[in-house]
Write a protein that holds these residues in place. Structure first.
Motif, PDB file in Angstrom:
ATOM      1  N   MET A 125      -8.848 -12.970   6.851  1.00  0.00           N
ATOM      2  CA  MET A 125      -7.646 -12.166   6.590  1.00  0.00           C
ATOM      3  C   MET A 125      -7.652 -10.943   7.498  1.00  0.00           C
ATOM      4  SD  MET A 125      -6.321 -10.645   2.963  1.00  0.00           S
ATOM      5  CE  MET A 125      -7.342  -9.181   3.002  1.00  0.00           C
ATOM      6  N   ALA A 126      -6.713 -10.914   8.398  1.00  0.00           N
ATOM      7  CA  ALA A 126      -6.701  -9.822   9.373  1.00  0.00           C
ATOM      8  C   ALA A 126      -5.670  -8.763   9.035  1.00  0.00           C
ATOM      9  CB  ALA A 126      -6.421 -10.371  10.762  1.00  0.00           C
TER      10      ALA A 126
ATOM     11  N   ILE B 179      -3.578  -6.109   6.468  1.00  0.00           N
ATOM     12  CA  ILE B 179      -3.797  -5.324   5.257  1.00  0.00           C
ATOM     13  C   ILE B 179      -2.624  -5.477   4.293  1.00  0.00           C
ATOM     14  CG2 ILE B 179      -5.323  -3.661   6.348  1.00  0.00           C
ATOM     15  CD1 ILE B 179      -2.941  -1.723   6.514  1.00  0.00           C
TER      16      ILE B 179
ATOM     17  N   LEU C 177       4.331  -0.122   2.652  1.00  0.00           N
ATOM     18  CA  LEU C 177       3.464  -1.304   2.739  1.00  0.00           C
ATOM     19  C   LEU C 177       3.584  -2.121   1.463  1.00  0.00           C
ATOM     20  CD1 LEU C 177      -0.090  -0.078   3.869  1.00  0.00           C
ATOM     21  CD2 LEU C 177       1.411  -1.629   5.137  1.00  0.00           C
TER      22      LEU C 177
ATOM     23  N   LEU D 145       1.449  -4.762  -0.391  1.00  0.00           N
ATOM     24  CA  LEU D 145       0.072  -5.267  -0.302  1.00  0.00           C
ATOM     25  C   LEU D 145      -0.035  -6.726  -0.741  1.00  0.00           C
ATOM     26  CD1 LEU D 145      -1.961  -2.196  -1.618  1.00  0.00           C
ATOM     27  CD2 LEU D 145      -1.418  -2.818   0.736  1.00  0.00           C
TER      28      LEU D 145
ATOM     29  N   TYR E  81      -1.851  -4.931  -5.228  1.00  0.00           N
ATOM     30  CA  TYR E  81      -2.862  -5.891  -4.778  1.00  0.00           C
ATOM     31  C   TYR E  81      -2.693  -7.216  -5.545  1.00  0.00           C
ATOM     32  CZ  TYR E  81      -5.551  -1.626  -3.399  1.00  0.00           C
ATOM     33  OH  TYR E  81      -5.977  -0.428  -2.900  1.00  0.00           O
TER      34      TYR E  81
END
Lengths: 398, 113
Positions: free
Chosen positions: B1-2, B4, B16, B18, B70
């Motif tokens: 997983m590259a 974020i 963002l 997530l 998350y």
């Protein structure tokens, strides 16, 4: 880059040759500090235990710290009437092959005479340790701990996962990596248990978090500081999800308690919450207590991820400051070793910062120093706790 | 997983996402009051300053609903949180131990110099 270390009698190798000055009760703290003061830039670090009542955990911690691979010699400072078993500690240090000297302030004739005696010992030992031979060292011989402190809303997105990548690379290279603070894994216990190398170990991991949740509930506060909220974290669950990322993605090889040394390479959870009824207050009253425990488990280096901006360093093992928040990094660059905040704006990937952290760690065994070492940080705290030994499922042989 | 975060073309690039299951977005930069942003395809004006690393609601979150970040629950909404609204200790509570903060104490006692 060639990694080199000091070979100790137990086979472990140290990346520093520090002299520890250990006070055995708060009443001896001032003398210990004054002994060490002129040597503050010469890897002489003060640690100690303030309590006057005996405590098995504290004595084990002091023993592990005084016989840590990064330690070359030990000076113990006792007032004389405290309960700490100075005879046993000095015996164990001597048995480990390290020079050790105990000053008893009451016998030495007070403050001035004790300080003079201590400084003579350190002058002599420093000169000898500086001549010590080093031997080649491999990445797989390292033990590395990780802690996060002064966390904020960026910690779980940049710094912690980047530290996790570094952990994955170091575990792959054969190193033992330790993550911790079960009180900050609340809510993550089930996903964490799935990564255990045996189901029984998975059960132990879950139980350690359940114990932490109970402990903190009794105390009325989670492992959560006012600054965490200022930095955007709203709940302990949110902080936990971010903190958990420090562990990376490797399988979890074991569960250890403060002072247990990982038996081989792999990823380990350090259970820092005391066993039994709540007795002595908060499990770790601040980040420095966690750093001390990671070091007592043999950590040569501690990765410290911060968002709000911590400045602390260690008494024995270098602390690598990984700054998760780009605004904090700009403000406190002098204290930070790694700018993980640039991940947020796409200035670097997690893998790139993970590699940078890994290289920095290996470089610390090849002449590199951390910012906190250069600044002379040596925060230290050790308080009362009680533990029962780990169960048979905690360290399955791989 | 590259990566974020996951792609969220419906929201401003200063935010963002997530995990696709989340009902909050994280600020990548400090947002000042009055900033107009696109959130889940809607244009919203930010009521108060929101610092870097904080959260705002991706959708309307009803009182009592789980707040997801998350892809996991991080607590419950104590009141309805409108899309684009700052989601924090004033409208989220832990399902484990209460959150202690000094937010507001500076206004109450005066800021430190």
């Amino acid at each position: 880059m060639t990694m080199r270390g000091y070979l100790r009698s137990d086979g472990r190798k140290g990346i520093r040759n520090t002299i520890v000055v250990g006070y055995l009760v708060e009443c001896a703290h001032h003398v210990a500090r004054d002994v060490a003061m002129p040597f503050r830039d010469q890897d002489v670090h003060v640690i100690g235990f303030p309590g006057c009542y005996p405590n098995e955990y504290a004595e084990t911690m002091m023993e592990r710290l005084c016989t840590h691979p990064n330690v070359g010699a030990v000076l113990l400072v006792s007032l004389g009437c405290e309960s700490f078993n100075k005879y046993k500690l000095a015996h164990l240090v001597r048995q480990s092959g390290r020079p050790v000297h105990t000053i008893v302030i009451q016998a030495a004739g007070g403050t001035r005479k004790s300080i003079a005696e201590g400084q003579a010992f350190i002058t002599e030992q420093r000169a000898m340790l500086d001549q010590a031979e080093t031997v080649p060292m491999a990445p797989g011989e390292l033990v590395i701990g990780t802690v996060c402190g002064g966390s904020d809303g960026t910690s779980g997105i940049t710094g912690n996962p980047a530290a996790g990548r570094a952990f994955d690379m170091l575990v792959e290279a054969g190193a033992a990596c330790i993550f911790e603070e079960t009180g900050e894994l609340i809510g993550c216990e089930h996903i964490m248990a799935d990564r255990a190398i045996t189901p029984e170990l998975g059960g132990e991991l879950e139980a350690s978090v359940a114990k932490a949740a109970r402990y903190y509930a009794t105390l009325g506060y989670g492992s959560f500081a006012a600054g965490n909220a200022e930095g955007g974290l709203s709940t302990i669950e949110e902080k936990s999800m971010g903190a958990y990322a420090k562990s990376g993605a490797s399988p979890i090889s074991g569960l250890i308690k403060p002072g247990d040394i990982p038996p081989r390479g792999g990823l380990y959870l350090l259970d820092v919450v005391p066993d039994g009824e709540v007795r002595f207050g908060f499990p770790n009253i601040n980040d420095n207590a966690e750093i001390a425990e990671l070091i007592a488990c043999g950590s040569h280096v501690v990765l410290f991820v911060t968002g709000r901006g911590s400045v602390v360093g260690s008494a024995i093992s270098p602390v690598v400051k990984i700054c998760a928040n780009p605004e904090t990094y700009r403000r406190m660059e002098d204290d930070m070793d790694v700018n993980a905040g640039r991940i947020l704006d796409g200035g670097a990937t997690l893998d790139e910062v993970g590699s940078e952290i890994r290289d920095l760690v290996l470089g610390l065994a090849a002449g590199g120093r951390t910012k906190s070492e250069e600044l002379g940080h040596q925060e230290f705290i050790l308080t009362y706790k009680s533990f029962t030994p780990i169960g048979p499922s905690c360290l399955p042989s791989a | 997983m590259a990566h974020i975060a996951v792609e969220d073309s419906d929201s401003d690039s200063r935010l963002l996402l997530l995990d696709s299951r989340d009902n909050v977005l994280v600020t990548k930069a400090r947002l000042t009051a009055g900033t107009v942003l696109r959130v889940s395809g809607k244009s919203v004006s930010i009521a108060d300053d929101i610092p870097l690393g904080h959260k705002l609601a991706r959708y309307d979150i009803p009182a009592g609903a789980k707040v997801l970040k998350y892809g996991a629950p991080i607590g419950s909404a104590t009141t309805g949180i409108r899309l684009g609204e700052h989601a924090h200790v004033h409208n989220i509570r832990s399902d484990y131990t209460p959150t202690y903060s000094l937010i507001g104490e500076d206004r109450r006692y005066g800021d430190t110099p």
